[in-house]
Design an enzyme around this catalytic site. Structure first.
Site, short mmCIF file in Angstrom:
data_model
loop_
_atom_site.label_atom_id
_atom_site.label_comp_id
_atom_site.label_asym_id
_atom_site.label_seq_id
_atom_site.Cartn_x
_atom_site.Cartn_y
_atom_site.Cartn_z
N SER A 227 0.85 -1.18 0.00
CA SER A 227 0.00 0.00 0.00
C SER A 227 0.89 1.24 0.00
O SER A 227 2.03 1.19 0.48
CB SER A 227 -0.89 0.02 1.26
OG SER A 227 -1.55 1.26 1.40
N TYR B 237 -1.26 -0.71 10.49
CA TYR B 237 -1.39 -0.96 9.05
C TYR B 237 -0.15 -0.48 8.31
O TYR B 237 0.41 -1.20 7.47
CB TYR B 237 -2.64 -0.26 8.52
CG TYR B 237 -2.99 -0.63 7.10
CD1 TYR B 237 -3.64 -1.82 6.81
CD2 TYR B 237 -2.69 0.22 6.04
CE1 TYR B 237 -3.98 -2.17 5.51
CE2 TYR B 237 -3.02 -0.12 4.73
CZ TYR B 237 -3.67 -1.31 4.48
OH TYR B 237 -4.00 -1.64 3.18
#
Length: 253
Positions: free
Chosen positions: A139, A152
């Site tokens: 990501s 995350y």
């Protein structure tokens, strides 16, 4: 070179980017094993994609060493080999730092990072036999952050490092790369019971230098390219697919 007849394992393949990847690889003529913890989504996707090609679903939590072992064993039993592993499974727990529990931190890293390690380790012998490819889906959160996303961001940053480590350890038989998606609208790729198409504004699209928010197809196009055998000189790399957002300087007027 075609991907027809190649065997693909996609974790987190029942919804979102994972489902988009499954759809595209089936169109390319590959056989696809979808792994997901969500049985409802997995069975639904398996059923809906049957017309596109040979697709199977296996329920597994990639954070479990035992379940990963069963997943890989079933994939090899079903297809007789493995050409591509795509580590796409991931979760986010967004919570202020002082409220994030250690259990929540550990769960995000277990799924997003340890899960990729477990799958890579279990699949390595089969991928070496076929001179295959391994693709991690990270990501842009590995490179930039919003508030309250520590677990995350850390897990996705770890995937970048894991990518080049695996490329060195598994090369030259296996090439290993990573894609870091930016804002991808996955609302239309959710299971039917929760599917609500997100209403994107003109501003949402306009803030991207490319002029639009991304879709799972944008990630799938690059994934297919990276997994084609003729592109075997590309390994150990991270490819940002974000419509140019991480290159845009933003000033508050």
């Amino acid at each position: 070179m075609s991907l027809a007849g190649k065997n693909i394992l996609i974790t987190g393949g029942a919804q979102g980017i994972g489902r988009g990847l499954a759809e595209r690889f089936l169109v390319e003529g590959a056989r696809v094993m979808i792994a997901d913890i969500d049985e409802e989504a997995g069975r639904e996707t398996e059923r809906e994609l049957q017309a596109a090609g040979e697709v199977r679903f296996f329920q597994a939590d990639v954070a479990s060493e035992e379940e990963v072992g069963s997943l890989v064993a079933q994939t090899l039993h079903t297809f007789g080999g493995l050409d591509v592993l795509i580590n796409n499974a991931g979760i986010m727990i967004r919570r202020p730092l002082t409220e994030l529990s250690l259990a929540e931190w550990n769960r995000v890293l277990a799924v997003n990072l340890s899960g990729a390690f477990l799958c890579a380790r279990a699949c390595a012998p089969a991928l070496r036999q076929t001179k295959g490819a391994l693709l991690n889906i990270a990501s842009t959160r590995a490179l930039m952050s919003e508030a309250d996303t520590e677990s995350y961001a850390a897990s996705k940053g770890g995937l970048l490092a894991l990518t080049h480590a695996l490329a060195v350890s598994l090369g030259p038989q296996v090439r290993v790369n990573c894609i870091s998606p930016g804002w991808i609208d996955v609302s239309g790729w959710a299971k039917k019971s929760v599917r609500v198409q997100e209403k994107l504004s003109e501003a949402d699209h306009a803030q991207h230098p490319a002029g639009r928010v991304g879709t799972p197809d944008d990630i799938a196009s690059l994934a297919v390219f990276l997994c084609r055998p003729e592109n075997s000189f590309i390994t150990g790399q991270n490819f940002v697919v974000d419509g140019g957002m991480t290159r845009k300087m933003i000033y508050v007027a």
